[in-house]
Design an enzyme around this catalytic site. Structure first.
Site, PDB file in Angstrom:
ATOM      1  CG  HIS A   1     -25.897  32.661 119.878  1.00  0.00           C
ATOM      2  ND1 HIS A   1     -26.413  33.065 121.083  1.00  0.00           N
ATOM      3  CD2 HIS A   1     -25.037  33.390 119.555  1.00  0.00           C
ATOM      4  CE1 HIS A   1     -25.884  34.120 121.506  1.00  0.00           C
ATOM      5  NE2 HIS A   1     -24.854  34.400 120.479  1.00  0.00           N
TER       6      HIS A   1
ATOM      7  CB  SER B   1     -24.786  37.683 121.219  1.00  0.00           C
ATOM      8  OG  SER B   1     -23.672  36.602 121.585  1.00  0.00           O
ATOM      9  CD  GLN B   2     -19.213  41.652 123.305  1.00  0.00           C
ATOM     10  OE1 GLN B   2     -18.154  41.430 123.843  1.00  0.00           O
ATOM     11  NE2 GLN B   2     -18.957  42.548 122.105  1.00  0.00           N
TER      12      GLN B   2
ATOM     13  CG  ASP C   1     -28.378  30.543 122.358  1.00  0.00           C
ATOM     14  OD1 ASP C   1     -27.230  30.247 122.433  1.00  0.00           O
ATOM     15  OD2 ASP C   1     -28.709  31.769 122.101  1.00  0.00           O
TER      16      ASP C   1
END
Length: 340
Positions: free
Chosen positions: A304, A185-186, A274
């Site tokens: 996600h 993710s990030q 996602d």
């Protein structure tokens, strides 16, 4: 094969390589200037050995004081009594922290040391950055959005550059025989951007990266951090008068814009359901990577979320990084380090 949540079908995703129309013309010059500004900056780093119950593992707690005096909390988890080995820098997900040593034992088990730091303003790290604008939307996506040179993620990228310099220095607690980045993710977006910004990584692992292909993400994401920007326009700028300015700032930190500089071995992953980091944004990054040795794993029914199946793929990928490593004389990677 998966519902795709309104995104492109897999056949189109495989070939989706959008033109980089929103990459600022001075992108390279901008980041060269940031690197120059940091060249003479000195870091203050405090480390403290933690008592840990796994006898073959060493854990160091770290406070890394970055370029503007912000203390970033982190840790190093490594095979005990090793002065040098392959090193992974792991970046946390949005709003997350560096977690606990147990989260990284699987990587240490195949012979890697892991550095992880809380991102400024997230986890337990403060943020000493000064921003001139606020927002009715909670979070960090809008902090400094009208000033590329002091945007929140620009400052995070500066932190990463400082951390890389320290990790490669003689002051680091371990000498990296290879150096790679990873995250989800990030963390995945930061891993891609760090690899492109640095240009000397040995490998990258990026799972369903955030911070990628903003112009499409703002159109198709249904939840998560991209919605902070979407809702900013709804409540702060309903007729999009500042859209070009916002997109320009995001263009300096969009991980897709760094991907053309990635030439090392790369493993990525995408979940076709996602809604937070839509598959098309992930493939946009992947298809711009220049590495001749890259792979993306696709999980049709995953959203996600944590994916233990992909963790197995990452362990295989890391094991291959140890092959033909001239510095690896310990036998690590050929035998088990410890029993879990």
């Amino acid at each position: 094969m998966g519902r795709h949540l309104g995104d492109f079908p897999l056949e189109k995703l495989r070939d989706y390589r959008p033109a980089l129309e929103n990459k600022p013309r001075d992108f390279e010059a901008f980041w060269s200037e940031q690197k120059n500004d940091l060249k003479n900056e000195r870091t203050k780093v405090e480390t403290e050995l933690r008592e840990y119950p796994v006898p073959s593992v060493e854990v160091l707690d770290i406070v890394f004081t970055s370029w503007d005096g912000t203390p970033l909390n982190g840790m190093l988890v490594k095979p005990k009594s090793m002065a040098e080995c392959p090193v992974i820098i792991c970046f946390p997900g949005y709003t997350g922290s560096c977690g606990l040593p147990v989260d990284y034992l699987k990587w240490v088990s195949v012979g890697f040391a892991v550095y992880v730091f809380d991102v400024r303003g997230q986890g337990s790290s403060p943020d000493f950055g000064n921003y001139q604008n606020g927002s009715r939307i909670p979070g960090w996506m809008l902090l400094g959005i009208h000033q590329p040179e002091n945007y929140y993620f620009t400052n995070i990228y500066r932190d990463i550059l400082m951390q890389l310099k320290w990790i490669r220095s003689q002051d680091s607690p371990i000498i990296p025989t290879k150096l790679g980045v990873m995250g989800s993710s990030q963390g995945g977006g930061l891993a891609l951007s760090a690899a492109g910004l640095d240009g000397e990584m040995d490998f990258v692992m990026a799972d369903w990266p955030f911070l990628a292909h903003f112009e499409r993400a703002l159109d198709v994401a249904l939840s998560g951090p991209y919605m902070e920007i979407v809702n900013y326009f709804k409540w702060n700028d309903p007729q999009y008068s500042t859209f070009d300015q916002v997109i320009r700032t995001l263009g300096y930190i969009d991980s897709v814009h760094f991907c053309e500089s990635i030439t090392c071995q790369t493993l990525m992953a995408a979940g076709l359901e996602d809604a937070i980091t839509p598959p098309s944004t992930v493939f946009a990054a992947y298809n711009h990577i220049q590495s001749a040795n890259k792979n993306i794993e696709v999980y049709p029914q995953f959203t996600h979320e944590l994916n233990p199946f992909h963790d197995e793929k990452k362990l295989e990928f890391l094991s291959r990084q140890l092959e033909n490593n001239p510095h690896d004389t310990s036998g690590i990677g050929k035998q088990q380090l410890f029993d879990l």
